[in-house]
Design a protein around this motif. Structure first.
Motif, PDB file in Angstrom:
ATOM      1  N   UNK A   1       0.837  -1.188   0.000  1.00 53.72           N
ATOM      2  CA  UNK A   1       0.000   0.000   0.000  1.00 53.72           C
ATOM      3  C   UNK A   1       0.877   1.244   0.000  1.00 53.72           C
ATOM      4  N   UNK A   2       0.357   2.353  -0.451  1.00 56.14           N
ATOM      5  CA  UNK A   2       1.115   3.612  -0.375  1.00 56.14           C
ATOM      6  C   UNK A   2       1.606   3.863   1.044  1.00 56.14           C
ATOM      7  N   UNK A   3       2.848   4.315   1.132  1.00 54.49           N
ATOM      8  CA  UNK A   3       3.458   4.526   2.438  1.00 54.49           C
ATOM      9  C   UNK A   3       4.210   3.319   2.965  1.00 54.49           C
ATOM     10  N   UNK A   4       4.063   2.193   2.277  1.00 56.85           N
ATOM     11  CA  UNK A   4       4.725   0.969   2.707  1.00 56.85           C
ATOM     12  C   UNK A   4       6.182   0.898   2.292  1.00 56.85           C
ATOM     13  N   UNK A   5       6.809  -0.232   2.624  1.00 56.81           N
ATOM     14  CA  UNK A   5       8.232  -0.427   2.359  1.00 56.81           C
ATOM     15  C   UNK A   5       8.470  -1.789   1.709  1.00 56.81           C
ATOM     16  N   UNK A   6       9.533  -1.844   0.926  1.00 60.38           N
ATOM     17  CA  UNK A   6       9.990  -3.098   0.343  1.00 60.38           C
ATOM     18  C   UNK A   6      11.503  -3.074   0.266  1.00 60.38           C
ATOM     19  N   UNK A   7      12.095  -4.245   0.270  1.00 66.17           N
ATOM     20  CA  UNK A   7      13.540  -4.361   0.120  1.00 66.17           C
ATOM     21  C   UNK A   7      13.819  -5.319  -1.020  1.00 66.17           C
ATOM     22  N   UNK A   8      14.479  -4.827  -2.044  1.00 66.06           N
ATOM     23  CA  UNK A   8      14.848  -5.639  -3.185  1.00 66.06           C
ATOM     24  C   UNK A   8      16.280  -6.131  -3.036  1.00 66.06           C
ATOM     25  N   UNK A   9      16.515  -7.352  -3.502  1.00 72.80           N
ATOM     26  CA  UNK A   9      17.853  -7.930  -3.485  1.00 72.80           C
ATOM     27  C   UNK A   9      18.250  -8.344  -4.887  1.00 72.80           C
ATOM     28  N   UNK A  10      19.526  -8.235  -5.177  1.00 72.87           N
ATOM     29  CA  UNK A  10      20.077  -8.659  -6.458  1.00 72.87           C
ATOM     30  C   UNK A  10      21.325  -9.479  -6.159  1.00 72.87           C
TER      31      UNK A  10
END
Length: 124
Positions: A13-22
């Motif tokens: 949702x807007x305001x949320x967070x995510x962490x991407x990994x490569x």
């Protein structure tokens, strides 16, 4: 041959967070400029955040400054993108990429190596 594989996308949702990994394999990321790019439907691909340990430079797209952070996990040879305060305009497929040739302090360069991409969707 450097191989890149992204993970960590999803829907928030807007305001949320995510962490991407490569996760990188086949070579160390230390020899490359590395970064995150994104492409939204109907739009051109854009550089979101890039960095190089060789020259110490870091670049952020203006619209993500203060919300996104690009880092490296040296032990795991992994590039990370921590995203917070996400907005619907951040919705896109996110790719990590690496380049032996780049313009210092930017996301411009050859970027010959790409991951397969991971979808980020920000919606209420």
């Amino acid at each position: 041959q450097l191989h890149l594989a992204e993970s960590g996308g999803g829907s928030v949702q807007p305001g949320g967070s995510l962490k991407l990994s490569c996760e990188a394999s086949g070579a160390s990321l230390s020899s490359y400029a590395i970064g995150w790019f994104r492409q939204a439907p109907g739009k051109s691909r854009e550089g979101v955040a890039c960095r190089s340990d060789l020259d110490g430079s870091t670049y952020y797209l203006d619209s993500v400054k203060g919300r996104f952070t690009i880092t490296r996990d040296y032990d795991k040879n992994t590039l990370l993108l921590e995203m917070s305060d996400l907005i619907p305009e951040d919705t896109a497929v996110y790719y990590c990429a690496a380049s032996k040739v780049w313009v210092v302090g930017t996301c411009r360069g050859d970027f010959d190596y790409w991951g397969q991409g991971t979808q980020v969707t920000v919606s209420s």
